[in-house]
Design a protein around this motif. Sequence first.
Motif, PDB file in Angstrom:
ATOM      1  N   GLU B 416       0.828  -1.214   0.000  1.00 39.72           N
ATOM      2  CA  GLU B 416       0.000   0.000   0.000  1.00 39.72           C
ATOM      3  C   GLU B 416       0.862   1.264   0.000  1.00 39.72           C
ATOM      4  OE1 GLU B 416      -3.896  -1.884   2.329  1.00 39.72           O
ATOM      5  OE2 GLU B 416      -2.371  -0.803   3.461  1.00 39.72           O
ATOM      6  N   PHE B 420       0.653   4.354  -2.467  1.00 38.18           N
ATOM      7  CA  PHE B 420       0.463   5.771  -2.124  1.00 38.18           C
ATOM      8  C   PHE B 420       1.560   6.623  -2.779  1.00 38.18           C
ATOM      9  CE2 PHE B 420      -1.522   4.038   1.992  1.00 38.18           C
ATOM     10  CZ  PHE B 420      -2.807   4.114   1.476  1.00 38.18           C
ATOM     11  N   ARG B 423       0.600   7.130  -6.259  1.00 41.44           N
ATOM     12  CA  ARG B 423      -0.459   8.129  -6.396  1.00 41.44           C
ATOM     13  C   ARG B 423       0.088   9.549  -6.269  1.00 41.44           C
ATOM     14  NH1 ARG B 423      -6.332   8.281  -3.229  1.00 41.44           N
ATOM     15  NH2 ARG B 423      -6.653  10.523  -3.407  1.00 41.44           N
ATOM     16  N   ILE B 459      -6.084   2.397  -4.918  1.00 38.19           N
ATOM     17  CA  ILE B 459      -5.479   3.581  -4.310  1.00 38.19           C
ATOM     18  C   ILE B 459      -5.508   4.775  -5.263  1.00 38.19           C
ATOM     19  CG2 ILE B 459      -3.243   4.577  -3.615  1.00 38.19           C
ATOM     20  CD1 ILE B 459      -2.670   2.014  -2.085  1.00 38.19           C
ATOM     21  N   THR B 460      -5.205   4.508  -6.536  1.00 35.10           N
ATOM     22  CA  THR B 460      -5.134   5.626  -7.485  1.00 35.10           C
ATOM     23  C   THR B 460      -6.493   5.933  -8.100  1.00 35.10           C
ATOM     24  OG1 THR B 460      -4.617   4.109  -9.300  1.00 35.10           O
ATOM     25  CG2 THR B 460      -2.742   5.065  -8.112  1.00 35.10           C
ATOM     26  N   TYR B 520      -9.231   3.913   0.881  1.00 37.60           N
ATOM     27  CA  TYR B 520      -7.867   4.339   0.538  1.00 37.60           C
ATOM     28  C   TYR B 520      -7.751   5.858   0.425  1.00 37.60           C
ATOM     29  CZ  TYR B 520      -5.943  -0.345   0.056  1.00 37.60           C
ATOM     30  OH  TYR B 520      -5.478  -1.605   0.317  1.00 37.60           O
ATOM     31  N   ASP B 521      -8.830   6.516   0.075  1.00 41.28           N
ATOM     32  CA  ASP B 521      -8.771   7.978   0.068  1.00 41.28           C
ATOM     33  C   ASP B 521      -8.481   8.501   1.478  1.00 41.28           C
ATOM     34  OD1 ASP B 521      -9.079   8.376  -2.611  1.00 41.28           O
ATOM     35  OD2 ASP B 521     -11.228   8.800  -2.538  1.00 41.28           O
ATOM     36  N   TYR B 524      -4.876   7.548   2.319  1.00 35.52           N
ATOM     37  CA  TYR B 524      -3.930   8.393   1.575  1.00 35.52           C
ATOM     38  C   TYR B 524      -3.803   9.773   2.235  1.00 35.52           C
ATOM     39  CZ  TYR B 524      -1.705  10.887  -2.277  1.00 35.52           C
ATOM     40  OH  TYR B 524      -0.840  11.651  -3.034  1.00 35.52           O
ATOM     41  N   TYR B 527      -1.470   9.182   4.956  1.00 35.09           N
ATOM     42  CA  TYR B 527      -0.130   9.003   4.368  1.00 35.09           C
ATOM     43  C   TYR B 527       0.481  10.353   4.024  1.00 35.09           C
ATOM     44  CZ  TYR B 527       3.332   7.792   0.711  1.00 35.09           C
ATOM     45  OH  TYR B 527       4.473   7.685  -0.052  1.00 35.09           O
ATOM     46  N   LYS B 528      -0.314  11.216   3.413  1.00 33.75           N
ATOM     47  CA  LYS B 528       0.209  12.523   3.010  1.00 33.75           C
ATOM     48  C   LYS B 528       0.604  13.351   4.232  1.00 33.75           C
ATOM     49  CE  LYS B 528       0.334  14.745  -0.491  1.00 33.75           C
ATOM     50  NZ  LYS B 528       1.595  15.192  -1.142  1.00 33.75           N
ATOM     51  N   HIS B 531       3.854  11.801   5.363  1.00 29.00           N
ATOM     52  CA  HIS B 531       4.771  12.102   4.254  1.00 29.00           C
ATOM     53  C   HIS B 531       5.272  13.549   4.346  1.00 29.00           C
ATOM     54  CE1 HIS B 531       5.306  13.573   0.041  1.00 29.00           C
ATOM     55  NE2 HIS B 531       5.632  12.345  -0.298  1.00 29.00           N
TER      56      HIS B 531
END
Lengths: 560, 560
Positions: B416, B420, B423, B459-460, B520-521, B524, B527-528, B531
């Motif tokens: 995953e 990400f 994406r 994910i995308t 996943y949105d 994500y 994640y961002k 990140h």
Amino acid sequence: MYSIGLDFGTNSVRAVILDIEEGIEIADAICNYPSGVDGIIVDSRNPHLARQNPSDYNVSMEKSVREAVKKAKGSKKAFNPGKVIGVGVDTTGSTPLPVDRNLVPLSFHKEFRNNKNAMACLWKDHTGADEAEEITALATRIRPDYLARIGGVYSSEWFFSKLLHLARTDKKVFDAAAGYVELCDYIPAILSGKKSPGETVRSICAAGHKAMYNDVWCGLPDDGFLHKLDRSFKNVREKLYGKAYPAGQLAGALCEEWAGKTGLPAGIPVSVGAFDAHMGAVGAGVRPGVLVKVIGTSTCDMTVAPAGKKLRDIPGICGMVPHSIIPGYTGIEAGQSAVGDIFNWFVKRFAPAGVKDPHRQYALAASRIKPGQTGLLALDWNNGNRNILVDQKLTGLILGFTLDTGPGEVYRTLIEATGFGARAIIERIEEYGVEIDEIVATGGIPDKNPLLMQIYSDITGRSFKIAASSQTCAVGAAVFGAIAAGKEKGGYRDVDDARKKTCRFKKAVYRPDSRNRKVYDRLYGLYKNVHDVFGLKSANMNLHHVMKDLLKIKGEVTNG
Amino acid sequence: MYSIGLDFGTNSVRAVILDIEEGIEIADAICNYPSGVDGIIVDSRNPHLARQNPSDYNVSMEKSVREAVKKAKGSKKAFNPGKVIGVGVDTTGSTPLPVDRNLVPLSFHKEFRNNKNAMACLWKDHTGADEAEEITALATRIRPDYLARIGGVYSSEWFFSKLLHLARTDKKVFDAAAGYVELCDYIPAILSGKKSPGETVRSICAAGHKAMYNDVWCGLPDDGFLHKLDRSFKNVREKLYGKAYPAGQLAGALCEEWAGKTGLPAGIPVSVGAFDAHMGAVGAGVRPGVLVKVIGTSTCDMTVAPAGKKLRDIPGICGMVPHSIIPGYTGIEAGQSAVGDIFNWFVKRFAPAGVKDPHRQYALAASRIKPGQTGLLALDWNNGNRNILVDQKLTGLILGFTLDTGPGEVYRTLIEATGFGARAIIERIEEYGVEIDEIVATGGIPDKNPLLMQIYSDITGRSFKIAASSQTCAVGAAVFGAIAAGKEKGGYRDVDDARKKTCRFKKAVYRPDSRNRKVYDRLYGLYKNVHDVFGLKSANMNLHHVMKDLLKIKGEVTNG
């Protein structure tokens, strides 16, 4: 003269016979609980459930005492059971059980046989998580005092979360109970032949740390608060108690029945019980300025301050309860939700193929790595964070992975993470004016893992002594048995008196290495950054430097 | 008519024979490099070093072509080597080698035999890391244009980092070289019998993406810049080149020597070379609106935009080079430093005892877990972050561990995390006006790991097609061989012409599941957050919500 200490653990009961004059154990015996998985009744549909069969306590206690007595006879000619002058008891907690009006566990009734809700609700049962949140929310709103000295958050492992969950999910059991007793109150009560919950002498340790009991508000939480929590709690105090007592006071005298079962003299004093960690602290020599760390699957950190000393509430610390560890002192308790459990998790789940005895292998690999050389950093939150964040909804983190990172490095990093967690607790306690001059480690890990001990010493910048006895809990219980017996009968006057005889350390002392300490100071700074960003609502921070700093430290350390 | 494509990979060379009219491969053969560890010369004292023995290229090329020709004869009666009308070449890069004035690799000289610095410096050699930083710093200061279209940071894997490191560490080799040629220029040159570095036709793909070549500033970096970088670089341009050319143009004609060695007709056109990923993109059908993802140990993401289209610089993207993938289009390249490498790392280092074929086992375990059900989140930075952060000093992170977390969950989470990362690249490219309507996956992973493909799609939020050929790089090379031959000789007019014949997909298309996509949105978004806090200097943030949100999502997903 001798005293006997009974230590009711998660999976077994241990009996230790203490030579009071010499201050050493002359015999000990352990007996596993027969029911469930290693003594724990579980539920495949609910991983949060952990119960115990109360009959296990009786069966295993009888066996372990008889065995210890037998061993004592073998090991010391002068010993005979007639010279045992007191009994002390420690148990896990909060581990309450519902009982009928005759102090018989409800699970002994035919009606409730096999009903898990009628059994003892083991300390690590988390079925009351929602109820714990509710209690925290209500207390925060209308009775903030209740939480101020127990870290600000009420835990699902504690008494009222379990009682409220029972009231909500099994009204039949809840209503049928004439009382709810902590295991550390139940055992002294049955040993001394008590026949009702009302006669049962309650431990201030359990009451103060787990049931919001405090003399300042005259005992347990008030009816108004309890009623607001749940209508069924309207008269619940009638099934509880008004007053709790410190260990060393008299819970009763050994009854004929149990004298017969164990071979000990009837009528000898049985001390008020307490939790295992607290009695372990006494067994390890806790006193003002000394922090005792019980390091095992989780840790419990304990120290005491003179009860007269004006103490500020220490935020994020589990409990500050007068008389809870040593009568006359305020017991201060903190801890980490998972320590050995984290290493076990990693080894069990992620040991590479073919590695035999991975704990040993990893410790060996980890010992060859210098502080800072892993490039890794971890948060020790796999089981939430008990202190100093008091947040069960935190989880573990590891960062700094490259494609070369191996399990030895991860293992070392997990040890270091628990060391950083330990340092955060010490710093918090000292910040609030309670000084710590000396640390004594006990529990399952210190003996087995010298690498961990050295890392802890380097991280905290403190020397670590190791308690000589590996059964400090049972020894502590025996100490309180001897205190209950009294000085004039050949027992101890008080804990100070006992400490002079019983407190011994192993030869090896772990001392901080100044070079390692400098590296760990830098790593701890990074740990605190990550700790705060994930652990505190208020911390806005940038962590762009963290991975780079770790690589930089790694480079510096590796190249000398 | 037929064309032959030669694909020089990290460990081997592959030859493919393409039926130009049908657009399909009729034969292929692979030959491993004989030297070093799987073809790579390593140094036990320096893990960053990765070299290749140039003689391996000759030996393995000869074998693989002869073998492919033999197989083609067997598979198609109509085939004979005389019908091969063009040769195309792709290679890894930047993989430069020092040569003498006769285009003979310095490592062939007795003087430099066994000197690793005289060998080819493989793309993944990282010995020039310090030099890369120096180049980035100088260019940022005095020639920011040089970096604007290659992501803002010069990599240690690129041409001038390697050349500068050579100049600094082995002056003898550096001075002895009459030229430095990229592998993708060297192979076409020797096939066409070139006898000096000056005659060697250079690839715009290598020049533009790895050597800061751009027509806007008339080719390579100017003397002033190079001299400032190092005094020894004063006249280094004399050993390099003035102009570079796109693939499909003529590098030369197959010389008698190599015609003899391979059995192919002398005099047939040899195309200008290019990097493997770029020719793979052509083999997979890249065109405006189509992103080709080569997913293997790392990924390379490529698309093109008409060269006439006004493009803004896309920050954090590896390269935007006119004519680099398809002549007449601007090639846009991005990628992730580690994808399959991360899964291999985990499986190799952390596979629990007794697990056989752990990739398969974990994929199976991971496939039983729903999106969001792991409670985990990872950053896919074990080998740094190529895009969109362009930072090799970032490292991997996994968070959300509990005491129940198992390897199947970690494996899924690592997949995953790379999804990400994928994406983030797509979003960045689109943000700057380059639209992506379709994704085609190729490389070693898509065929082997349907779970990964579905996760990427979810994910995308995009459909993923899979290129039908598993040798898209070699097919792309053969396409350029046929383009070099020209339409009138029976080859292709251009890449568009070729695409109609060669572009095929597998039946299975991975389409996003709307329910998974929603989960996943949310992931994500988390994640961002993580990140940005670890990846950007400017992001001040609190992450207190992250672990809690993960637990919340886990709870929701698990309970339906």
